[in-house]
Design a protein around this motif. Structure first.
Motif, PDB file in Angstrom:
ATOM      1  N   LEU A  11       0.838  -1.202   0.000  1.00 52.33           N
ATOM      2  CA  LEU A  11       0.000   0.000   0.000  1.00 52.33           C
ATOM      3  C   LEU A  11       0.873   1.252   0.000  1.00 52.33           C
ATOM      4  O   LEU A  11       0.661   2.174  -0.788  1.00 52.33           O
ATOM      5  CB  LEU A  11      -0.906  -0.030   1.237  1.00 52.33           C
ATOM      6  N   LEU A  12       1.874   1.279   0.860  1.00 51.33           N
ATOM      7  CA  LEU A  12       2.741   2.452   0.968  1.00 51.33           C
ATOM      8  C   LEU A  12       3.646   2.619  -0.254  1.00 51.33           C
ATOM      9  O   LEU A  12       3.878   3.737  -0.706  1.00 51.33           O
ATOM     10  CB  LEU A  12       3.569   2.386   2.247  1.00 51.33           C
ATOM     11  N   GLN A  13       4.154   1.541  -0.785  1.00 49.31           N
ATOM     12  CA  GLN A  13       5.043   1.635  -1.948  1.00 49.31           C
ATOM     13  C   GLN A  13       4.297   2.004  -3.229  1.00 49.31           C
ATOM     14  O   GLN A  13       4.801   2.760  -4.032  1.00 49.31           O
ATOM     15  CB  GLN A  13       5.788   0.316  -2.159  1.00 49.31           C
ATOM     16  N   ASN A  14       3.109   1.446  -3.394  1.00 51.40           N
ATOM     17  CA  ASN A  14       2.418   1.583  -4.671  1.00 51.40           C
ATOM     18  C   ASN A  14       1.296   2.618  -4.699  1.00 51.40           C
ATOM     19  O   ASN A  14       0.897   3.031  -5.781  1.00 51.40           O
ATOM     20  CB  ASN A  14       1.865   0.225  -5.115  1.00 51.40           C
ATOM     21  N   GLN A  15       0.784   3.008  -3.543  1.00 46.83           N
ATOM     22  CA  GLN A  15      -0.388   3.873  -3.552  1.00 46.83           C
ATOM     23  C   GLN A  15      -0.242   5.160  -2.753  1.00 46.83           C
ATOM     24  O   GLN A  15      -1.173   5.958  -2.716  1.00 46.83           O
ATOM     25  CB  GLN A  15      -1.608   3.108  -3.033  1.00 46.83           C
ATOM     26  N   ILE A  16       0.900   5.385  -2.118  1.00 47.38           N
ATOM     27  CA  ILE A  16       1.023   6.550  -1.240  1.00 47.38           C
ATOM     28  C   ILE A  16       0.756   7.863  -1.987  1.00 47.38           C
ATOM     29  O   ILE A  16       0.120   8.762  -1.445  1.00 47.38           O
ATOM     30  CB  ILE A  16       2.382   6.589  -0.486  1.00 47.38           C
ATOM     31  N   GLY A  17       1.184   7.969  -3.225  1.00 48.29           N
ATOM     32  CA  GLY A  17       0.939   9.195  -3.995  1.00 48.29           C
ATOM     33  C   GLY A  17      -0.543   9.466  -4.175  1.00 48.29           C
ATOM     34  O   GLY A  17      -1.021  10.575  -3.941  1.00 48.29           O
ATOM     35  N   SER A  18      -1.307   8.444  -4.578  1.00 53.03           N
ATOM     36  CA  SER A  18      -2.747   8.633  -4.777  1.00 53.03           C
ATOM     37  C   SER A  18      -3.472   8.806  -3.449  1.00 53.03           C
ATOM     38  O   SER A  18      -4.459   9.547  -3.366  1.00 53.03           O
ATOM     39  CB  SER A  18      -3.352   7.481  -5.584  1.00 53.03           C
ATOM     40  N   ILE A  19      -2.990   8.160  -2.398  1.00 51.92           N
ATOM     41  CA  ILE A  19      -3.589   8.332  -1.067  1.00 51.92           C
ATOM     42  C   ILE A  19      -3.441   9.786  -0.623  1.00 51.92           C
ATOM     43  O   ILE A  19      -4.406  10.421  -0.191  1.00 51.92           O
ATOM     44  CB  ILE A  19      -2.937   7.373  -0.036  1.00 51.92           C
ATOM     45  N   ILE A  20      -2.242  10.339  -0.751  1.00 49.91           N
ATOM     46  CA  ILE A  20      -1.992  11.725  -0.336  1.00 49.91           C
ATOM     47  C   ILE A  20      -2.790  12.690  -1.198  1.00 49.91           C
ATOM     48  O   ILE A  20      -3.336  13.684  -0.707  1.00 49.91           O
ATOM     49  CB  ILE A  20      -0.479  12.037  -0.383  1.00 49.91           C
ATOM     50  N   GLN A  21      -2.902  12.394  -2.476  1.00 50.79           N
ATOM     51  CA  GLN A  21      -3.689  13.249  -3.370  1.00 50.79           C
ATOM     52  C   GLN A  21      -5.153  13.287  -2.935  1.00 50.79           C
ATOM     53  O   GLN A  21      -5.770  14.360  -2.889  1.00 50.79           O
ATOM     54  CB  GLN A  21      -3.565  12.733  -4.798  1.00 50.79           C
ATOM     55  N   LYS A  22      -5.706  12.144  -2.595  1.00 53.86           N
ATOM     56  CA  LYS A  22      -7.090  12.092  -2.098  1.00 53.86           C
ATOM     57  C   LYS A  22      -7.222  12.874  -0.800  1.00 53.86           C
ATOM     58  O   LYS A  22      -8.196  13.598  -0.590  1.00 53.86           O
ATOM     59  CB  LYS A  22      -7.528  10.642  -1.864  1.00 53.86           C
ATOM     60  N   GLU A  23      -6.251  12.723   0.089  1.00 52.05           N
ATOM     61  CA  GLU A  23      -6.327  13.395   1.394  1.00 52.05           C
ATOM     62  C   GLU A  23      -6.150  14.910   1.258  1.00 52.05           C
ATOM     63  O   GLU A  23      -6.758  15.663   2.019  1.00 52.05           O
ATOM     64  CB  GLU A  23      -5.300  12.811   2.356  1.00 52.05           C
ATOM     65  N   ASP A  24      -5.348  15.359   0.317  1.00 54.55           N
ATOM     66  CA  ASP A  24      -5.160  16.804   0.109  1.00 54.55           C
ATOM     67  C   ASP A  24      -6.480  17.501  -0.184  1.00 54.55           C
ATOM     68  O   ASP A  24      -6.737  18.593   0.303  1.00 54.55           O
ATOM     69  CB  ASP A  24      -4.178  17.083  -1.042  1.00 54.55           C
ATOM     70  N   THR A  41      -6.242   4.306   8.009  1.00 55.17           N
ATOM     71  CA  THR A  41      -6.581   5.599   7.417  1.00 55.17           C
ATOM     72  C   THR A  41      -5.338   6.471   7.459  1.00 55.17           C
ATOM     73  O   THR A  41      -4.426   6.234   8.252  1.00 55.17           O
ATOM     74  CB  THR A  41      -7.711   6.314   8.184  1.00 55.17           C
ATOM     75  N   PHE A  42      -5.323   7.498   6.624  1.00 54.12           N
ATOM     76  CA  PHE A  42      -4.176   8.395   6.534  1.00 54.12           C
ATOM     77  C   PHE A  42      -4.629   9.847   6.660  1.00 54.12           C
ATOM     78  O   PHE A  42      -5.755  10.192   6.312  1.00 54.12           O
ATOM     79  CB  PHE A  42      -3.467   8.225   5.184  1.00 54.12           C
ATOM     80  N   GLU A  43      -3.728  10.681   7.128  1.00 53.59           N
ATOM     81  CA  GLU A  43      -3.854  12.132   7.111  1.00 53.59           C
ATOM     82  C   GLU A  43      -5.217  12.629   7.593  1.00 53.59           C
ATOM     83  O   GLU A  43      -5.572  12.408   8.728  1.00 53.59           O
ATOM     84  CB  GLU A  43      -3.514  12.664   5.721  1.00 53.59           C
ATOM     85  N   LYS A  44      -5.987  13.322   6.740  1.00 54.61           N
ATOM     86  CA  LYS A  44      -7.259  13.924   7.158  1.00 54.61           C
ATOM     87  C   LYS A  44      -8.275  12.871   7.575  1.00 54.61           C
ATOM     88  O   LYS A  44      -9.044  13.088   8.511  1.00 54.61           O
ATOM     89  CB  LYS A  44      -7.812  14.822   6.057  1.00 54.61           C
ATOM     90  N   SER A  45      -8.279  11.749   6.898  1.00 53.25           N
ATOM     91  CA  SER A  45      -9.183  10.657   7.290  1.00 53.25           C
ATOM     92  C   SER A  45      -8.836  10.167   8.694  1.00 53.25           C
ATOM     93  O   SER A  45      -9.715   9.916   9.515  1.00 53.25           O
ATOM     94  CB  SER A  45      -9.086   9.495   6.293  1.00 53.25           C
ATOM     95  N   ALA A  46      -7.544  10.034   8.959  1.00 55.55           N
ATOM     96  CA  ALA A  46      -7.090   9.619  10.289  1.00 55.55           C
ATOM     97  C   ALA A  46      -7.501  10.645  11.342  1.00 55.55           C
ATOM     98  O   ALA A  46      -7.928  10.287  12.440  1.00 55.55           O
ATOM     99  CB  ALA A  46      -5.572   9.430  10.291  1.00 55.55           C
ATOM    100  N   CYS A  47      -7.392  11.919  10.998  1.00 54.90           N
ATOM    101  CA  CYS A  47      -7.798  12.989  11.910  1.00 54.90           C
ATOM    102  C   CYS A  47      -9.281  12.873  12.239  1.00 54.90           C
ATOM    103  O   CYS A  47      -9.674  12.969  13.412  1.00 54.90           O
ATOM    104  CB  CYS A  47      -7.486  14.348  11.285  1.00 54.90           C
ATOM    105  N   LEU A  48     -10.111  12.671  11.229  1.00 59.26           N
ATOM    106  CA  LEU A  48     -11.559  12.547  11.461  1.00 59.26           C
ATOM    107  C   LEU A  48     -11.873  11.378  12.384  1.00 59.26           C
ATOM    108  O   LEU A  48     -12.689  11.494  13.294  1.00 59.26           O
ATOM    109  CB  LEU A  48     -12.301  12.370  10.136  1.00 59.26           C
ATOM    110  N   VAL A  49     -11.201  10.272  12.168  1.00 63.24           N
ATOM    111  CA  VAL A  49     -11.452   9.087  12.996  1.00 63.24           C
ATOM    112  C   VAL A  49     -10.954   9.311  14.415  1.00 63.24           C
ATOM    113  O   VAL A  49     -11.690   9.127  15.379  1.00 63.24           O
ATOM    114  CB  VAL A  49     -10.793   7.830  12.367  1.00 63.24           C
ATOM    115  N   GLU A  50      -9.710   9.723  14.560  1.00 61.13           N
ATOM    116  CA  GLU A  50      -9.131   9.836  15.902  1.00 61.13           C
ATOM    117  C   GLU A  50      -9.739  10.968  16.716  1.00 61.13           C
ATOM    118  O   GLU A  50      -9.911  10.842  17.912  1.00 61.13           O
ATOM    119  CB  GLU A  50      -7.617  10.035  15.816  1.00 61.13           C
ATOM    120  N   SER A  51     -10.081  12.066  16.083  1.00 60.92           N
ATOM    121  CA  SER A  51     -10.605  13.222  16.812  1.00 60.92           C
ATOM    122  C   SER A  51     -12.051  13.052  17.260  1.00 60.92           C
ATOM    123  O   SER A  51     -12.503  13.751  18.155  1.00 60.92           O
ATOM    124  CB  SER A  51     -10.522  14.476  15.936  1.00 60.92           C
TER     125      SER A  51
END
Length: 119
Positions: A11-24, A41-51
């Motif tokens: 996931l991190l090697q192959n999709q991190i670029g598209s994941i970050i683009q979605k989160e931006d 979850t990553f970035e903003k999604s992680a924030c929504l879940v954890e917060s």
């Protein structure tokens, strides 16, 4: 390496670029990715879940030189919480490897949250 570790590495090697683009561009969605025997979850999604939900979880800060933000936050989402999210909010996409949930939750404190998590 376990199946779960392989899925996360892939996931991190192959999709991190598209994941970050979605989160931006993320305003109120939770993007959740299958990582073997867990979901993440990553970035903003992680924030929504954890917060907005109290649960025991692990937070990972991933350092990258190949993405503009350099440091990415990843949070594990336990099965019980995934089920609660799917029940509580509107499901936009419900695949076996990737899910998107639309929420009415706010991301206005994302930058402060991320600084706190990273430090």
């Amino acid at each position: 390496m376990t199946t779960c570790q392989n899925k996360i590495v892939n996931l991190l090697q192959n999709q991190i670029g598209s994941i970050i683009q979605k989160e931006d561009g993320n305003q109120n969605m939770i993007h959740i990715y299958n990582a073997g025997n867990r979901w993440v979850t990553f970035e903003k999604s992680a924030c929504l879940v954890e917060s907005n939900f109290e649960f025991d979880h692990s937070v990972s800060v991933i350092n990258y030189t190949c993405i503009p933000i350099k440091r990415c936050v990843m949070i594990d989402v336990p099965d019980f919480l995934l089920k609660a999210l799917l029940h509580k909010y509107q499901i936009v996409e419900d695949g076996e490897e990737y899910k998107v949930i639309s929420t009415s939750l706010s991301l206005r404190f994302f930058q402060l949250w991320k600084e706190k998590v990273i430090d």
